[in-house]
Design a protein around this motif. Structure first.
Motif, PDB file in Angstrom:
ATOM      1  N   VAL A 183      -6.240   4.874  12.188  1.00 55.83           N
ATOM      2  CA  VAL A 183      -6.894   4.510  10.829  1.00 55.83           C
ATOM      3  C   VAL A 183      -6.725   5.761  10.089  1.00 55.83           C
ATOM      4  O   VAL A 183      -6.292   5.808   8.767  1.00 55.83           O
ATOM      5  N   LYS A 202      -2.935   6.242   8.506  1.00 53.07           N
ATOM      6  CA  LYS A 202      -2.933   5.227   7.679  1.00 53.07           C
ATOM      7  C   LYS A 202      -3.640   5.780   6.288  1.00 53.07           C
ATOM      8  O   LYS A 202      -2.847   5.792   5.355  1.00 53.07           O
ATOM      9  N   LEU A 203      -4.576   6.183   6.275  1.00 56.23           N
ATOM     10  CA  LEU A 203      -5.435   6.917   5.196  1.00 56.23           C
ATOM     11  C   LEU A 203      -4.656   7.796   4.841  1.00 56.23           C
ATOM     12  O   LEU A 203      -4.326   8.274   3.344  1.00 56.23           O
ATOM     13  N   LYS A 221      -1.521   6.972   2.562  1.00 55.68           N
ATOM     14  CA  LYS A 221      -1.624   6.041   1.541  1.00 55.68           C
ATOM     15  C   LYS A 221      -2.395   6.681   0.468  1.00 55.68           C
ATOM     16  O   LYS A 221      -2.267   6.027  -0.519  1.00 55.68           O
ATOM     17  N   ILE A 222      -3.042   7.787   0.385  1.00 61.58           N
ATOM     18  CA  ILE A 222      -4.002   8.229  -0.319  1.00 61.58           C
ATOM     19  C   ILE A 222      -3.711   9.686  -0.724  1.00 61.58           C
ATOM     20  O   ILE A 222      -3.827  10.526   0.295  1.00 61.58           O
ATOM     21  N   LYS A 223      -3.207  10.081  -2.042  1.00 68.40           N
ATOM     22  CA  LYS A 223      -2.837  11.444  -2.235  1.00 68.40           C
ATOM     23  C   LYS A 223      -3.567  12.199  -3.386  1.00 68.40           C
ATOM     24  O   LYS A 223      -3.679  11.292  -4.325  1.00 68.40           O
ATOM     25  N   LYS A 224      -4.107  13.436  -3.305  1.00 70.33           N
ATOM     26  CA  LYS A 224      -4.725  13.941  -4.467  1.00 70.33           C
ATOM     27  C   LYS A 224      -3.671  14.665  -5.098  1.00 70.33           C
ATOM     28  O   LYS A 224      -2.726  15.493  -4.578  1.00 70.33           O
ATOM     29  N   LEU A 283       4.093  11.438  -6.244  1.00 70.88           N
ATOM     30  CA  LEU A 283       2.840  10.967  -5.679  1.00 70.88           C
ATOM     31  C   LEU A 283       3.076   9.817  -4.552  1.00 70.88           C
ATOM     32  O   LEU A 283       2.244   9.889  -3.521  1.00 70.88           O
ATOM     33  N   ILE A 284       3.893   8.845  -5.062  1.00 77.58           N
ATOM     34  CA  ILE A 284       4.135   7.417  -4.196  1.00 77.58           C
ATOM     35  C   ILE A 284       5.560   7.338  -4.144  1.00 77.58           C
ATOM     36  O   ILE A 284       6.300   7.137  -5.085  1.00 77.58           O
ATOM     37  N   ASP A 310       6.450   6.935   1.695  1.00 84.27           N
ATOM     38  CA  ASP A 310       5.082   6.574   1.700  1.00 84.27           C
ATOM     39  C   ASP A 310       5.083   4.983   2.155  1.00 84.27           C
ATOM     40  O   ASP A 310       4.210   4.504   2.576  1.00 84.27           O
ATOM     41  N   GLY A 311       6.184   4.331   2.138  1.00 84.60           N
ATOM     42  CA  GLY A 311       6.371   3.024   2.341  1.00 84.60           C
ATOM     43  C   GLY A 311       6.433   1.958   1.144  1.00 84.60           C
ATOM     44  O   GLY A 311       6.332   0.731   1.110  1.00 84.60           O
ATOM     45  N   ALA A 312       6.356   2.686  -0.418  1.00 82.93           N
ATOM     46  CA  ALA A 312       6.465   1.971  -1.328  1.00 82.93           C
ATOM     47  C   ALA A 312       7.754   1.169  -1.236  1.00 82.93           C
ATOM     48  O   ALA A 312       8.876   1.847  -1.079  1.00 82.93           O
TER      49      ALA A 312
END
Lengths: 128, 128
Positions: free
Chosen positions: A10, A13-14, A17-20, A42-43, A47-49
């Motif tokens: 988990v 995974k987090l 997928k989450i970036k500041k 950023l994405i 990242d899997g986009a």
């Protein structure tokens, strides 16, 4: 052990997928003629986009991206901070925080920061 | 006459492709269970976008979007204002201005504004 593995999964995974914005290293764009501009991815595909990538451009006061075109991609832009000038090859258009811009393939576009604060925008492009 | 036509064409082109957030009418999202949420479509297929659309969600203080999934699309999200909670079905994760989130197909996602100011984010989705 099992719960530790689930926790780790988990967490990974987090983290993926989450970036500041402050945690993403700025790069200097490759395009010749850019002045005082940095780029943060950023994405991305990594990242899997599956279809499109999200970047942030920061143009410092006095900085610019020269007018150019792309034959194979659109940009969807949203100004998140500051203000500046967009040059579409015909006009110089003031844009500021809260403005969205659709740049289609072959549309001329360039940017100039004529203000005294950073000019930042999101730019979404297809993964080609 | 010719110059008037050229001027009109350029005007139409600019009006179609540049939008200020304050000029886009907010809609109420269709999803059951949303509370105090509005949606603005900034860049759509009708503007000529070929692959993906850009929207802004505004969640008022105390408002929420329930946890849900989509089987057929990803979201690329960027928080442009305020802060709130993202629920990914496993954890409640605080997110704020400057945070990017990739939500893949079948990923659970919901949002809650536990602050006293509007929580706004961009959400880019494929045109399907």
């Amino acid at each position: 052990m099992l719960s530790a593995l689930i926790f780790f999964k988990v967490r990974v995974k987090l983290i993926m997928k989450i970036k500041k914005i402050e945690d993403v290293n700025p790069e200097i764009p490759q395009m010749p003629g850019t002045k005082d501009v940095s780029l943060q991815w950023l994405i991305t595909k990594n990242d899997g986009a599956p279809h499109y990538a999200m970047r942030i451009f920061t143009i410092e006061p006095g900085g610019s991206i020269p007018v150019h075109t792309h034959t194979n991609m659109e940009h969807e832009i949203f100004v998140i901070e500051g203000e500046g000038i967009m040059n579409n090859g015909v006009s110089e258009i003031p844009v500021k925080k809260g403005t969205a811009i659709l740049v289609l393939p072959n549309d001329k576009h360039g940017f100039f920061n004529n203000s005294d604060k950073p000019f930042k925008f999101i730019c979404v492009i297809p993964i080609v």
